[in-house]
Design a protein around this motif. Structure first.
Motif, PDB file in Angstrom:
ATOM      1  N   ILE A  32       0.837  -1.201   0.000  1.00 51.35           N
ATOM      2  CA  ILE A  32       0.000   0.000   0.000  1.00 51.35           C
ATOM      3  C   ILE A  32       0.873   1.253   0.000  1.00 51.35           C
ATOM      4  N   ILE A  33       1.930   1.229   0.805  1.00 48.53           N
ATOM      5  CA  ILE A  33       2.857   2.370   0.834  1.00 48.53           C
ATOM      6  C   ILE A  33       3.444   2.603  -0.557  1.00 48.53           C
ATOM      7  N   MET A  34       3.849   1.526  -1.225  1.00 53.76           N
ATOM      8  CA  MET A  34       4.424   1.663  -2.566  1.00 53.76           C
ATOM      9  C   MET A  34       3.395   2.214  -3.548  1.00 53.76           C
ATOM     10  N   LEU A  35       2.151   1.758  -3.430  1.00 53.37           N
ATOM     11  CA  LEU A  35       1.082   2.242  -4.310  1.00 53.37           C
ATOM     12  C   LEU A  35       0.900   3.752  -4.153  1.00 53.37           C
ATOM     13  N   PHE A  36       0.767   4.205  -2.908  1.00 53.51           N
ATOM     14  CA  PHE A  36       0.534   5.630  -2.694  1.00 53.51           C
ATOM     15  C   PHE A  36       1.779   6.474  -2.954  1.00 53.51           C
ATOM     16  N   ALA A  37       2.953   5.906  -2.732  1.00 55.96           N
ATOM     17  CA  ALA A  37       4.192   6.634  -3.059  1.00 55.96           C
ATOM     18  C   ALA A  37       4.275   6.867  -4.563  1.00 55.96           C
ATOM     19  N   THR A  65     -11.325  13.927   8.692  1.00 53.13           N
ATOM     20  CA  THR A  65     -10.007  13.644   9.269  1.00 53.13           C
ATOM     21  C   THR A  65     -10.101  13.552  10.788  1.00 53.13           C
ATOM     22  N   ILE A  66     -10.853  14.461  11.386  1.00 58.00           N
ATOM     23  CA  ILE A  66     -11.056  14.427  12.840  1.00 58.00           C
ATOM     24  C   ILE A  66     -11.779  13.143  13.242  1.00 58.00           C
ATOM     25  N   VAL A  67     -12.789  12.762  12.470  1.00 56.89           N
ATOM     26  CA  VAL A  67     -13.536  11.526  12.753  1.00 56.89           C
ATOM     27  C   VAL A  67     -12.600  10.318  12.700  1.00 56.89           C
ATOM     28  N   LEU A  68     -11.722  10.281  11.704  1.00 55.72           N
ATOM     29  CA  LEU A  68     -10.807   9.142  11.582  1.00 55.72           C
ATOM     30  C   LEU A  68      -9.806   9.117  12.745  1.00 55.72           C
ATOM     31  N   LEU A  69      -9.341  10.282  13.170  1.00 54.29           N
ATOM     32  CA  LEU A  69      -8.434  10.338  14.327  1.00 54.29           C
ATOM     33  C   LEU A  69      -9.123   9.812  15.588  1.00 54.29           C
ATOM     34  N   ILE A  70     -10.370  10.206  15.783  1.00 53.24           N
ATOM     35  CA  ILE A  70     -11.119   9.724  16.954  1.00 53.24           C
ATOM     36  C   ILE A  70     -11.332   8.218  16.856  1.00 53.24           C
ATOM     37  N   SER A  71     -11.575   7.712  15.648  1.00 54.57           N
ATOM     38  CA  SER A  71     -11.758   6.265  15.485  1.00 54.57           C
ATOM     39  C   SER A  71     -10.481   5.511  15.852  1.00 54.57           C
ATOM     40  N   SER A  72      -9.339   6.111  15.568  1.00 54.45           N
ATOM     41  CA  SER A  72      -8.069   5.482  15.920  1.00 54.45           C
ATOM     42  C   SER A  72      -7.881   5.440  17.438  1.00 54.45           C
ATOM     43  N   ILE A  73      -8.324   6.494  18.110  1.00 53.63           N
ATOM     44  CA  ILE A  73      -8.275   6.507  19.582  1.00 53.63           C
ATOM     45  C   ILE A  73      -9.187   5.405  20.134  1.00 53.63           C
ATOM     46  N   ALA A  74     -10.376   5.272  19.554  1.00 54.98           N
ATOM     47  CA  ALA A  74     -11.309   4.225  19.985  1.00 54.98           C
ATOM     48  C   ALA A  74     -10.721   2.833  19.726  1.00 54.98           C
ATOM     49  N   MET A  75     -10.016   2.675  18.608  1.00 58.51           N
ATOM     50  CA  MET A  75      -9.393   1.386  18.299  1.00 58.51           C
ATOM     51  C   MET A  75      -8.328   1.047  19.335  1.00 58.51           C
ATOM     52  N   GLN A  76      -7.553   2.048  19.733  1.00 54.77           N
ATOM     53  CA  GLN A  76      -6.529   1.810  20.751  1.00 54.77           C
ATOM     54  C   GLN A  76      -7.175   1.476  22.095  1.00 54.77           C
ATOM     55  N   LEU A 179      -4.089   2.956   8.349  1.00 55.61           N
ATOM     56  CA  LEU A 179      -5.006   3.689   7.469  1.00 55.61           C
ATOM     57  C   LEU A 179      -5.186   5.128   7.939  1.00 55.61           C
ATOM     58  N   ASP A 180      -5.173   5.333   9.236  1.00 53.78           N
ATOM     59  CA  ASP A 180      -5.267   6.679   9.796  1.00 53.78           C
ATOM     60  C   ASP A 180      -4.038   7.503   9.407  1.00 53.78           C
ATOM     61  N   ILE A 181      -2.861   6.924   9.601  1.00 55.40           N
ATOM     62  CA  ILE A 181      -1.611   7.620   9.254  1.00 55.40           C
ATOM     63  C   ILE A 181      -1.555   7.891   7.754  1.00 55.40           C
ATOM     64  N   LEU A 182      -1.987   6.921   6.961  1.00 53.51           N
ATOM     65  CA  LEU A 182      -2.008   7.090   5.507  1.00 53.51           C
ATOM     66  C   LEU A 182      -2.914   8.258   5.119  1.00 53.51           C
ATOM     67  N   TRP A 183      -4.084   8.350   5.735  1.00 56.63           N
ATOM     68  CA  TRP A 183      -4.987   9.453   5.421  1.00 56.63           C
ATOM     69  C   TRP A 183      -4.367  10.794   5.817  1.00 56.63           C
ATOM     70  N   LEU A 184      -3.734  10.849   6.989  1.00 56.43           N
ATOM     71  CA  LEU A 184      -3.087  12.099   7.410  1.00 56.43           C
ATOM     72  C   LEU A 184      -2.025  12.517   6.393  1.00 56.43           C
ATOM     73  N   TYR A 185      -1.256  11.551   5.913  1.00 56.12           N
ATOM     74  CA  TYR A 185      -0.247  11.838   4.885  1.00 56.12           C
ATOM     75  C   TYR A 185      -0.914  12.410   3.629  1.00 56.12           C
ATOM     76  N   LEU A 186      -1.971  11.735   3.149  1.00 54.99           N
ATOM     77  CA  LEU A 186      -2.654  12.197   1.937  1.00 54.99           C
ATOM     78  C   LEU A 186      -3.292  13.562   2.144  1.00 54.99           C
ATOM     79  N   PHE A 187      -3.894  13.764   3.290  1.00 55.90           N
ATOM     80  CA  PHE A 187      -4.567  15.019   3.594  1.00 55.90           C
ATOM     81  C   PHE A 187      -3.570  16.185   3.573  1.00 55.90           C
TER      82      PHE A 187
END
Length: 194
Positions: A32-37, A65-76, A179-187
């Motif tokens: 996935i990293i190679m694809l987006f790179a 983006t905020i929603v995805l960050l909160i979802s990552s906190i919930a996942m942790q 996926l959260d980190i990937l979105w932050l990078y793309l954003f």
């Protein structure tokens, strides 16, 4: 004089072993990293050629983006709850993560509708095309993340995720955070280079 030969037994060398499922996950993440790179490289090359329509990213992408960050906190939270055998919190946290993942997808779709209202289409100008491709590819991976999450959710409700069986939730959390980190990078990339 007689020589005595002592046979010295070597201690077995420790082998490095990795869980096969985790290994497959890491291979998948690298692909996935190679694809987006490659896509972001193509974006920069094409942008330098000209004929580039600049547009302001709709606000809903900020909110998603905020929603995805909160979802990552919930996942942790789900992961920590599983480690402590706090089954009620695990079920709540993993459910919140799933609902927020769905909300993120809905917001991305709404963002696409706002782009169309701004006359930014998939075809016609490369900047719009790249934006749709980036967000669409990421959305596809979020869907795959939701599927992985659904399996972990079902296992959590059957009490098969607990302190002595964390593999499933570890894989799920790793993928979701990725996926959260990937979105932050793309954003940030799209904000910087649009």
């Amino acid at each position: 004089m007689e020589s005595i030969n002592y046979k010295v037994e070597k201690e077995p060398q420790e082998t490095l072993a990795m869980d096969p499922m985790k290994f497959i996950l890491w291979l998948f993440l690298v692909s996935i990293i190679m694809l987006f790179a490659s896509q972001t490289s193509a974006y920069l090359v094409r942008r330098a050629e000209g004929n580039w329509l600049e547009f302001e990213m709709p606000r809903i992408f900020w909110y998603s983006t905020i929603v995805l960050l909160i979802s990552s906190i919930a996942m942790q939270w789900a992961y920590f709850s599983a480690k402590k055998d706090q089954f009620k919190q695990l079920k709540i946290a993993i459910s919140i993560t799933f609902v927020l993942g769905l909300a993120f997808l809905w917001m991305q779709f709404e963002g696409w509708k706002q782009l169309v209202a701004m006359n930014v289409y998939f075809v016609g100008n490369p900047s719009g095309s790249f934006f749709y491709v980036f967000t669409g590819l990421h959305g596809f991976h979020i869907i795959s993340g939701l599927i992985v999450l659904l399996f972990s959710w079902a296992a959590a409700f059957r009490l098969k995720v607990h302190a002595k069986n964390l593999r499933r939730i570890q894989i799920c959390a790793t993928y979701w955070h990725f996926l959260d980190i990937l979105w932050l990078y793309l954003f940030v990339f799209l904000l910087t280079f649009n």
